[in-house]
Scaffold this active site. Structure first.
Site, mmCIF file in Angstrom:
data_model
loop_
_atom_site.group_PDB
_atom_site.id
_atom_site.type_symbol
_atom_site.label_atom_id
_atom_site.label_comp_id
_atom_site.label_asym_id
_atom_site.label_seq_id
_atom_site.Cartn_x
_atom_site.Cartn_y
_atom_site.Cartn_z
ATOM 1 N N GLU A 22 0.736 -1.058 -0.013
ATOM 2 C CA GLU A 22 0.021 0.017 0.095
ATOM 3 C C GLU A 22 1.012 1.361 0.071
ATOM 4 O O GLU A 22 1.451 1.415 0.888
ATOM 5 C CB GLU A 22 -0.933 0.027 1.219
ATOM 6 C CG GLU A 22 -1.769 1.162 1.469
ATOM 7 C CD GLU A 22 -2.414 1.558 2.444
ATOM 8 O OE1 GLU A 22 -2.739 2.457 3.162
ATOM 9 O OE2 GLU A 22 -2.565 0.420 3.367
ATOM 10 N N ARG A 74 0.598 10.304 0.338
ATOM 11 C CA ARG A 74 1.110 11.504 1.116
ATOM 12 C C ARG A 74 2.112 12.039 0.684
ATOM 13 O O ARG A 74 2.667 13.043 1.121
ATOM 14 C CB ARG A 74 1.237 10.967 2.599
ATOM 15 C CG ARG A 74 0.123 10.070 3.061
ATOM 16 C CD ARG A 74 0.535 9.719 4.498
ATOM 17 N NE ARG A 74 -0.447 8.626 5.084
ATOM 18 C CZ ARG A 74 -0.146 8.091 6.178
ATOM 19 N NH1 ARG A 74 0.902 8.037 6.885
ATOM 20 N NH2 ARG A 74 -1.253 7.177 6.430
ATOM 21 N N THR A 118 -4.609 6.322 1.568
ATOM 22 C CA THR A 118 -4.838 7.649 1.769
ATOM 23 C C THR A 118 -5.584 8.201 0.665
ATOM 24 O O THR A 118 -5.440 9.390 0.188
ATOM 25 C CB THR A 118 -3.633 8.518 2.045
ATOM 26 O OG1 THR A 118 -2.859 7.657 2.962
ATOM 27 C CG2 THR A 118 -3.915 9.739 2.896
ATOM 28 N N LYS A 143 -11.172 -1.491 5.990
ATOM 29 C CA LYS A 143 -10.242 -1.101 6.637
ATOM 30 C C LYS A 143 -10.660 -0.677 8.024
ATOM 31 O O LYS A 143 -11.698 0.077 8.088
ATOM 32 C CB LYS A 143 -9.298 0.311 5.956
ATOM 33 C CG LYS A 143 -8.210 0.713 6.827
ATOM 34 C CD LYS A 143 -7.645 1.568 6.085
ATOM 35 C CE LYS A 143 -6.290 2.358 6.849
ATOM 36 N NZ LYS A 143 -5.847 3.521 5.961
#
Length: 206
Positions: A43, A47, A70, A130
């Site tokens: 993953e 960011r 994200t 998640k």
């Protein structure tokens, strides 16, 4: 190859490394080190400015499944679809994002932190989530309590997961894998210490 959420979570067991990568040149050796250590579902968090390019580069490494974390909006999902990402994961889930996740042709794993959020996702057709931030949202105890009324829901808890507690999560029937950044410490990545990262990945698989 297209994967289902279930296939990705199964392949990610025990740990999906959560990666914040600033340099595109680190993408391939990082993916190769993690793969050598036994972790093949990666993953890459959105960011950093390099994230999309990092995903594209990692996709050239045979035998790894590479997605984005994200993910917070529809535009990102569309761009991830364009570059061929294998999956996407969000830190939360709005109705609009849940709708957008159904429209793309790769798996989307929305994040929840409460039963009400989970029920909203279930109403939209999701059955895997998640759990974030896991430790701050009740950790193992919360996931145990979810299992009673929602026996068919599966989770990838992330947030506060470490070498000290990740096996406690994996012992739960409704947890298919965990997400964690401890496998790739920032200093090891900055120093391009691929052997250390490979060893940490290997230790997570023991």
């Amino acid at each position: 190859m297209k994967y289902s959420v279930e296939q990705i979570m199964t392949a990610a067991y025990p740990v999906m490394p959560v990666l914040a990568v600033n340099r595109v040149e680190d993408a391939v050796p990082l993916a190769e080190a993690l793969k050598a250590g036994g972790l093949t579902v990666l993953e890459v968090t959105l960011r950093t400015e390099a994230a999309m390019a990092v995903i594209e580069a990692m996709k050239t490494v045979e035998g790894v499944i590479v997605g984005a974390g994200t993910v917070t909006n529809e535009t990102q999902l569309i761009e991830l679809q364009r570059i061929g990402a294998d999956f996407a994961i969000s830190p939360g889930a709005t109705p609009r994002l849940l709708e957008a996740g159904k429209a793309v042709d790769f798996p989307f794993l929305p994040a929840i932190a409460s039963v009400s959020e989970m029920m909203q996702g279930l109403e939209m057709g999701y059955s895997s989530f998640k759990f974030f931030p896991a430790e701050a949202s009740g950790g193992v105890a919360a996931l145990k309590s979810f299992a009673g009324p929602f026996p068919n829901v599966s989770f990838c808890p992330t947030g506060g997961i470490s070498i000290a507690n990740f096996k406690d999560y994996l012992a739960l029937d409704n947890v298919k894998c965990v997400g964690g950044s401890w496998v790739v410490p920032a200093d090891a990545l900055n120093q391009q210490d691929w052997s250390r990262i490979e060893q940490l990945a290997r230790e997570a698989c023991l």
